[in-house]
Write an enzyme that holds these catalytic residues in place. Structure first.
Site, mmCIF file in Angstrom:
data_model
loop_
_atom_site.group_PDB
_atom_site.id
_atom_site.type_symbol
_atom_site.label_atom_id
_atom_site.label_comp_id
_atom_site.label_asym_id
_atom_site.label_seq_id
_atom_site.Cartn_x
_atom_site.Cartn_y
_atom_site.Cartn_z
ATOM 1 C CE LYS A 194 11.540 6.144 9.354
ATOM 2 N NZ LYS A 194 11.080 4.666 9.486
ATOM 3 C CG ASP B 207 7.038 4.738 3.795
ATOM 4 O OD1 ASP B 207 6.041 3.983 4.090
ATOM 5 O OD2 ASP B 207 8.092 4.261 3.963
ATOM 6 N NE ARG C 107 8.549 6.042 14.536
ATOM 7 C CZ ARG C 107 8.109 5.408 13.882
ATOM 8 N NH1 ARG C 107 6.822 5.469 13.821
ATOM 9 N NH2 ARG C 107 8.751 4.878 12.631
HETATM 10 C C1 EPZ Z 1 9.737 -0.782 5.205
HETATM 11 O O1 EPZ Z 1 8.779 -1.460 6.092
HETATM 12 C C2 EPZ Z 1 9.707 0.690 5.628
HETATM 13 N N1 EPZ Z 1 10.238 0.518 7.020
HETATM 14 C C3 EPZ Z 1 8.314 1.263 5.595
HETATM 15 O O2 EPZ Z 1 8.237 2.585 6.136
HETATM 16 C C4 EPZ Z 1 7.651 1.121 4.377
HETATM 17 O O3 EPZ Z 1 6.164 1.632 4.534
HETATM 18 C C5 EPZ Z 1 7.721 -0.368 3.609
HETATM 19 O O4 EPZ Z 1 9.245 -0.929 3.736
HETATM 20 C C6 EPZ Z 1 7.331 -0.348 2.561
HETATM 21 O O5 EPZ Z 1 8.161 0.393 1.459
HETATM 22 C C7 EPZ Z 1 11.495 0.542 7.204
HETATM 23 O O6 EPZ Z 1 12.286 0.362 6.333
HETATM 24 C C8 EPZ Z 1 12.140 0.524 8.520
HETATM 25 P P1 EPZ Z 1 7.928 -4.527 3.877
HETATM 26 P P2 EPZ Z 1 8.643 -2.988 6.053
HETATM 27 O O7 EPZ Z 1 8.469 -5.811 4.513
HETATM 28 O O8 EPZ Z 1 9.976 -3.566 5.733
HETATM 29 C C9 EPZ Z 1 4.117 -7.658 3.264
HETATM 30 C C10 EPZ Z 1 8.095 4.362 7.213
HETATM 31 O O9 EPZ Z 1 7.172 5.171 7.230
HETATM 32 N N2 EPZ Z 1 5.293 -8.866 3.942
HETATM 33 O O10 EPZ Z 1 8.432 -4.228 2.571
HETATM 34 O O11 EPZ Z 1 8.114 -3.685 7.354
HETATM 35 C C11 EPZ Z 1 3.797 -6.644 4.269
HETATM 36 O O12 EPZ Z 1 2.779 -7.271 4.858
HETATM 37 C C12 EPZ Z 1 7.963 3.095 7.358
HETATM 38 O O13 EPZ Z 1 9.527 4.933 7.345
HETATM 39 C C13 EPZ Z 1 4.919 -10.122 4.056
HETATM 40 O O14 EPZ Z 1 3.480 -10.389 3.621
HETATM 41 O O15 EPZ Z 1 7.912 -3.321 4.514
HETATM 42 C C14 EPZ Z 1 3.379 -5.648 3.151
HETATM 43 O O16 EPZ Z 1 2.222 -5.732 2.640
HETATM 44 C C15 EPZ Z 1 6.612 2.522 7.734
HETATM 45 N N3 EPZ Z 1 5.714 -10.979 4.770
HETATM 46 C C16 EPZ Z 1 4.584 -5.908 2.226
HETATM 47 O O17 EPZ Z 1 4.978 -7.408 2.438
HETATM 48 C C17 EPZ Z 1 6.879 -10.641 5.267
HETATM 49 O O18 EPZ Z 1 7.744 -11.550 5.781
HETATM 50 C C18 EPZ Z 1 5.744 -4.821 2.087
HETATM 51 O O19 EPZ Z 1 6.239 -4.989 3.477
HETATM 52 C C19 EPZ Z 1 7.340 -9.396 5.273
HETATM 53 C C20 EPZ Z 1 6.439 -8.259 4.577
#
Ligand code: EPZ
Length: 431
Positions: free
Chosen positions: A22, A307, A399
């Site tokens: 996904k 995840d 989803r």
């Molecule tokens: C991706 O989300 C995945 N989604 C999530 O999977 C997954 O939990 C996550 O990565 C971590 O592995 C997709 O790939 C569509 P991040 P994403 O940006 O990209 C902080 C699922 O179940 N952060 O890596 O949104 C954030 O708050 C989904 O399939 C900032 O501070 O996650 C978090 O603590 C749910 N500033 C950490 O980084 C930013 O600008 C990691 O978030 C961006 C992120």
């Protein structure tokens, strides 16, 4: 609205096939906008998130041709709109990948602030910082629309303050056509980042270092269409590994990349589960004793995936002894604990730590899926619990998991889906 009913306590046996990833698919679909040509995407999972991304692409003006449930041909030659409407963006966090892709292609984009599974604050400051370093101006319009615009883009050095999958994807998308060299430091290393880079390189991009924490992108003038097959889904595979470990039995998980599953394999081995991963594309799980306790800390790849955190919590709920889970990615990913407690699990949450006292049995009860992975965990809990478990909110699970009820039934689970005439609680937040 639908619910799933599981009569638990049955062991699992047989073979389950894993679909395309996904989180790779939702990055690669918008990436097709970076060419004006035809891309054929194969091994796309047939799930709601992918359908929304394909629908968005179509709405923007691309031609999206259905070949079979897992293959689509996408023609991005026509002119495209640069605004992703709120009704689409709010369903799917990955809709913000249209910011990077459209910025790369058209030098402008606007997308409503993405929704997403509720894990606490989900900022996009690192995406914005990176876009600005590439030469874009970022603004916020009414209705929470994020707008990015550039006269021209130019490669630059970008250091991410947090390891972010989303920011790494968005900045790769924005940078592939930007002249000069872009370096992303502290980049995310997840398999879907590598898959996106492989796809773009096949289109003619020059990306090196994907899968390490420094990614280098030499901007190219244009990209061409290609045929690409998405990698297998690490989290879907991990979910079936943990389901087999928790329910007991012997299961072959097929169409996987065992290397991507090493952190999950390591934890299952620590729990005393037999795992054989000495194959090119299979993992064999055998579980016939009560699992042992173990501690788990979630971290960015190659750490244990956040995840998979709710799913492993179910296994540890029935393990022999006390386990500690430490959540290292999200602020608030233990909401599902309340549901497990209804089945008799003994879990105490303190901030980003959960202390789990293993109990001998869970007992079936009505529960709900709060989000995608929490929902998958509720399915595993239903398999483990004695008696009947009814799970509502299964639209969250749909989803990200193709035919999960059918796949578990084929492994011997007593599981079925039923329509519930209840309009409340329908899908509103996704991630
Ligand atoms: C991706 O989300 C995945 N989604 C999530 O999977 C997954 O939990 C996550 O990565 C971590 O592995 C997709 O790939 C569509 P991040 P994403 O940006 O990209 C902080 C699922 O179940 N952060 O890596 O949104 C954030 O708050 C989904 O399939 C900032 O501070 O996650 C978090 O603590 C749910 N500033 C950490 O980084 C930013 O600008 C990691 O978030 C961006 C992120």
């Amino acid at each position: 609205m639908e619910k799933v009913i599981i009569n638990g306590g049955k062991t699992l046996s047989g073979t389950v096939d894993i679909g395309g990833a996904k989180n790779a698919a939702v990055a690669i679909i918008p990436a097709t906008l970076l060419t004006r040509g035809v891309c054929r995407l194969e091994n796309l999972p047939d799930i709601k998130d992918v359908n929304i991304m394909l629908g968005t692409l179509k709405q923007l003006g691309a031609k999206v041709k259905y070949i079979n449930p897992h293959t689509y041909e996408i023609d991005t030659t026509p002119e495209v709109d640069t605004e992703v409407p709120d009704e689409l963006a709010k369903h799917l966090r990955a809709s913000y990948y249209f910011l990077g892709a459209l910025l790369g292609r058209e030098k402008c984009a606007s997308v409503a602030m993405p929704g997403g599974c509720d894990f606490g604050v989900r900022p996009i400051d690192q995406h914005i910082k990176g876009f600005e370093l590439l030469g874009a101006k970022v603004g916020f319009r009414e209705n929470a629309m994020v707008e990015v615009k550039a006269e021209s883009l130019l490669g630059n050095q970008i250091y991410l303050d947090v390891v972010s999958v989303g920011a790494t994807v968005n900045l790769i998308l924005a940078a592939v056509l930007a002249p000069g060299l872009t370096t992303i430091e502290q980049a995310a290393k997840e398999p879907h980042i590598v898959d996106l880079a492989n796809f773009l390189n096949l289109m003619g991009a020059k990306i090196t270092g994907a899968g390490t924490d420094v990614i280098k992108i030499h901007g190219v003038k244009q990209l061409k269409g290609c045929t690409y097959s998405i990698i297998p889904d690490q989290i879907e595979a991990g979910t079936y590994m943990v389901a087999a470990a928790a329910a007991g039995g012997e299961v072959i998980i097929r169409n996987v990349i065992p290397k991507h599953l090493e952190s999950i394999t390591a934890k299952l081995l620590e729990c005393g589960i037999e795992v054989d991963d000495d194959f090119d594309d299979e993992i064999h799980i055998k579980s016939d004793v009560r699992p042992k306790r173990c501690n788990v800390k979630t971290l960015p790849h190659p750490g244990f995936p956040t995840d998979m955190q709710p799913q492993i919590a179910v296994l540890l709920s029935v393990a022999d002894g006390t386990s500690i889970i430490s959540e290292g990615v999200w602020d608030n990913r233990f909401r599902y604990v309340e549901q497990l407690a209804r089945l008799g699990a003994s879990i105490n949450v303190e901030g980003k730590l959960a202390v789990i006292e293993g109990v001998e049995h869970l007992k079936g009860a009505p529960i709900k899926a709060d989000d995608l992975r929490a929902g998958a965990a509720m399915f595993i809990a239903g398999l483990v619990a004695t008696g009947t478990t009814e799970i509502r909110g299964v639209e969250h699970v749909d989803r990200g998991y193709e035919k999960i009820v059918e796949k578990l039934a084929a492994l011997g689970a007593d599981i079925k889906r039923e329509i519930v005439p209840d309009p409340a609680g329908s899908l509103n937040e996704v991630g």
